[in-house]
Design a protein around this motif. Structure first.
Motif, mmCIF file in Angstrom:
data_model
loop_
_atom_site.group_PDB
_atom_site.id
_atom_site.type_symbol
_atom_site.label_atom_id
_atom_site.label_comp_id
_atom_site.label_asym_id
_atom_site.label_seq_id
_atom_site.Cartn_x
_atom_site.Cartn_y
_atom_site.Cartn_z
ATOM 1 N N PHE A 52 0.844 -1.204 0.000
ATOM 2 C CA PHE A 52 0.000 0.000 0.000
ATOM 3 C C PHE A 52 0.880 1.256 0.000
ATOM 4 N N GLY A 53 1.899 1.251 0.854
ATOM 5 C CA GLY A 53 2.807 2.398 0.927
ATOM 6 C C GLY A 53 3.516 2.661 -0.390
ATOM 7 N N ILE A 54 3.953 1.586 -1.046
ATOM 8 C CA ILE A 54 4.618 1.722 -2.350
ATOM 9 C C ILE A 54 3.646 2.297 -3.382
ATOM 10 N N TYR A 55 2.421 1.761 -3.402
ATOM 11 C CA TYR A 55 1.438 2.248 -4.365
ATOM 12 C C TYR A 55 1.214 3.755 -4.204
ATOM 13 N N GLN A 71 -8.545 4.647 4.549
ATOM 14 C CA GLN A 71 -8.130 3.277 4.216
ATOM 15 C C GLN A 71 -6.998 2.822 5.138
ATOM 16 N N PHE A 72 -6.033 3.683 5.386
ATOM 17 C CA PHE A 72 -4.940 3.344 6.303
ATOM 18 C C PHE A 72 -5.481 3.026 7.690
ATOM 19 N N ALA A 73 -6.347 3.890 8.208
ATOM 20 C CA ALA A 73 -6.874 3.709 9.562
ATOM 21 C C ALA A 73 -7.699 2.433 9.677
ATOM 22 N N VAL A 74 -8.551 2.185 8.698
ATOM 23 C CA VAL A 74 -9.421 0.999 8.743
ATOM 24 C C VAL A 74 -8.584 -0.277 8.629
ATOM 25 N N VAL A 107 -10.431 -5.669 8.102
ATOM 26 C CA VAL A 107 -9.353 -5.752 7.105
ATOM 27 C C VAL A 107 -9.959 -5.765 5.696
ATOM 28 N N LEU A 108 -11.005 -6.555 5.509
ATOM 29 C CA LEU A 108 -11.684 -6.578 4.206
ATOM 30 C C LEU A 108 -12.160 -5.184 3.812
ATOM 31 N N LEU A 113 -11.611 -0.393 0.447
ATOM 32 C CA LEU A 113 -11.302 1.036 0.308
ATOM 33 C C LEU A 113 -10.093 1.240 -0.602
ATOM 34 N N PHE A 114 -9.081 0.388 -0.457
ATOM 35 C CA PHE A 114 -7.907 0.484 -1.328
ATOM 36 C C PHE A 114 -8.315 0.229 -2.783
#
Length: 123
Positions: A52-55, A71-74, A107-108, A113-114
């Protein structure tokens, strides 16, 4: 680098560290009952968070706005809820099963969200 990327990399690093410590604990004790928690922590916490961080680092336009931070928080909350519950479930505490399920669905939600961020047509 966008703030959401930095946050994902920082949490990925913490999750990786905890995953390594958990793996060492299992190896030293010879009790590998918690391997599902170890595997999920490394794959979700370390690998997925880093991806996620790379994206977001490679697509800074997608890192703008509130949705990436939500999205990060969830996603992170889901991992934090799911992994300890899975650890204790793996050790035989069946009372943790509902928390594993709740964390898994959180997590889902983070992954959904991502997916929304990736497929968004807004630039």
């Amino acid at each position: 680098m966008p703030r959401v990327s930095q946050l994902f990399f920082k949490t990925a690093t913490v999750f990786f560290l905890v995953g390594i410590i958990l793996g060492l604990q299992m190896g030293i004790s010879g009790n590998h009952a918690a391997f599902p928690a170890h595997a999920h922590l490394n794959l979700l916490g370390w690998v997925s968070s880093a991806i996620f961080g790379i994206y977001y680092a490679l697509n800074p336009v997608r890192a703008r706005g509130r949705l990436p931070m939500i999205q990060f928080a969830v996603f992170t909350a889901g991992v934090v809820i799911m992994i300890p519950a899975l650890y204790f479930l793996s050790l035989g505490n069946t009372n943790m099963e509902p928390l594993v399920g709740i964390g898994s669905f959180i997590v889902l939600a983070g992954v959904l969200l991502f997916t929304a961020v990736v497929f968004s047509t807004e630039a």
